[in-house]
Motif scaffolding. Structure first.
Motif, PDB file in Angstrom:
ATOM      1  N   GLY A  79      11.787 -29.683 -18.228  1.00 53.53           N
ATOM      2  CA  GLY A  79      11.137 -28.411 -18.483  1.00 53.53           C
ATOM      3  C   GLY A  79      10.010 -28.562 -19.478  1.00 53.53           C
ATOM      4  N   ALA A  80       9.396 -27.423 -19.817  1.00 49.78           N
ATOM      5  CA  ALA A  80       8.256 -27.453 -20.732  1.00 49.78           C
ATOM      6  C   ALA A  80       8.643 -27.971 -22.094  1.00 49.78           C
ATOM      7  N   GLY A  81       9.865 -27.667 -22.544  1.00 51.90           N
ATOM      8  CA  GLY A  81      10.239 -28.090 -23.884  1.00 51.90           C
ATOM      9  C   GLY A  81      11.250 -29.217 -23.888  1.00 51.90           C
ATOM     10  N   GLY A  82      11.789 -29.596 -22.715  1.00 51.50           N
ATOM     11  CA  GLY A  82      12.823 -30.615 -22.669  1.00 51.50           C
ATOM     12  C   GLY A  82      12.281 -31.960 -22.262  1.00 51.50           C
ATOM     13  N   TRP A 213       7.046 -20.274 -20.816  1.00 50.55           N
ATOM     14  CA  TRP A 213       7.274 -21.622 -21.330  1.00 50.55           C
ATOM     15  C   TRP A 213       7.102 -21.644 -22.844  1.00 50.55           C
ATOM     16  N   ARG A 214       8.078 -22.239 -23.527  1.00 53.64           N
ATOM     17  CA  ARG A 214       7.959 -22.514 -24.956  1.00 53.64           C
ATOM     18  C   ARG A 214       7.555 -23.972 -25.102  1.00 53.64           C
ATOM     19  N   GLY A 283       3.678 -23.326 -29.094  1.00 52.69           N
ATOM     20  CA  GLY A 283       3.323 -21.984 -28.668  1.00 52.69           C
ATOM     21  C   GLY A 283       4.160 -21.554 -27.474  1.00 52.69           C
ATOM     22  N   THR A 284       3.972 -20.297 -27.097  1.00 55.09           N
ATOM     23  CA  THR A 284       4.659 -19.734 -25.930  1.00 55.09           C
ATOM     24  C   THR A 284       3.623 -19.127 -25.004  1.00 55.09           C
ATOM     25  N   VAL A 285       3.708 -19.463 -23.725  1.00 49.49           N
ATOM     26  CA  VAL A 285       2.760 -18.963 -22.735  1.00 49.49           C
ATOM     27  C   VAL A 285       3.520 -18.456 -21.517  1.00 49.49           C
TER      28      VAL A 285
END
Length: 316
Positions: A79-82, A213-214, A283-285
């Motif tokens: 994922g975006a943060g993993g 996504w974070r 950031g978060t989008v």
């Protein structure tokens, strides 16, 4: 259709040039380059470089797929943060190259050109402003390809000068994938036009929500590790501030890849993307999409459009 470039132009055969010396050369030369309106590149062929017999390394391909979020055989993707999980030698699901992966294959050749002494724009601080990707048919991961890269030209921009870098992947002499990327060198432009509503600050109605996504602070470093793109604007707060950015920026090509991994694309497709404003890290989008159009916005009801794109068939 233009004639295929001649492989003899690159005596290295299927071995790409090592990136570290190219990036070091570009960094050392950057302070001595003073981009200005009307600058040109003296190479009549755009510095064209060609590699034949190029194959994807499946272990590297799996690592790239996990960072960008493409599914792989053997794990659930990242994922975006993993960081993802699973075996290091897993290949992308279906055994084909992800749509954005040939850009990584061509990156060393692009850096060979952009770091040349006679290329007028400084490599350090170049900002990726957009890309058009065309895939004519699926790209099997295990087969050899011919890869060619050249600079199509330099054009004025209200914030400086843009270079257009063209990459073409061929199989059996026929183009199967191609891209045109634009890179901006920011510099003072006398009598530059005032910003227009089409500069990323407008607030049209958001496209329907698709995902949020974070993005972690280390995302730029993680993508740099699998792409080779170690532009300092992406790596650390200090190096980003040296180039006028408050925090590190996500790579445009990570954002492109993560959008396309989330949305999916046809086997034959053309994608156009504009990187309109920086995606700051952390950031978060939010990703929105409808009818082939997609966008990445800052989180929140009035979030700015950061990235805008369109997926279509590759006819024509």
């Amino acid at each position: 259709m233009s004639a295929p470039p001649q492989p003899a132009q690159n005596p290295r055969g299927a071995t790409p040039p090592p990136l570290a010396p190219l990036l070091a050369r570009g960094a050392l030369l950057s302070p001595f380059k003073r981009p200005r309106p009307g600058a040109g590149f003296g190479a009549s062929d755009g510095g064209r470089l060609t590699l034949s017999g190029v194959r994807a390394d499946l272990s590297h391909l799996a690592a790239y797929a996990r960072v960008c979020g493409f599914p792989t055989d053997g794990d659930g993707g990242g994922g975006a943060g993993g960081h993802g999980s699973g075996g290091g030698h897993a290949s992308p699901a279906g055994g084909d190259l992800p749509l954005t992966y040939p850009h990584v294959l061509g990156f060393p050749l692009a850096m060979s050109i952009l770091s040349r002494r006679d290329f007028p724009l400084p490599l350090l601080g170049l900002v990726h402003t957009g890309i058009t990707l065309t895939r004519h048919r699926p790209l099997p991961a295990g087969r050899p390809y011919e890869l060619a890269v050249h600079v199509a030209g330099l054009t004025p921009h209200r914030r400086g000068t843009e270079a257009a870098v063209v990459t073409v992947l061929r199989a059996d002499g026929e183009p199967v994938w191609e891209s045109t990327s634009t890179y901006l060198a920011r510099h003072r432009v006398p009598d530059a036009p005032a910003p227009t509503p089409d500069d990323g600050t407008e607030r049209p109605a958001p496209l329907p929500f698709h995902a949020e996504w974070r993005l972690g602070a280390d995302l730029g470093r993680r993508y740099a590790a699998v792409s080779g793109d170690r532009n300092p604007i992406h790596l650390h707060p200090l190096t980003a501030r040296l180039f006028g950015f408050p925090r590190p920026l996500a790579h445009g090509m990570w954002t492109a890849a993560h959008c396309l991994a989330a949305l999916g694309t046809p086997a034959a497709t053309r994608v156009r993307m504009e990187f309109r404003s920086p995606v700051l890290l952390p950031g978060t989008v939010r990703l929105g999409s409808a009818g082939g159009e997609f966008e990445v916005r800052e989180a929140g009801e009035a979030g700015r459009v950061l990235v805008r794109g369109r997926v279509a068939g590759a006819a024509g």
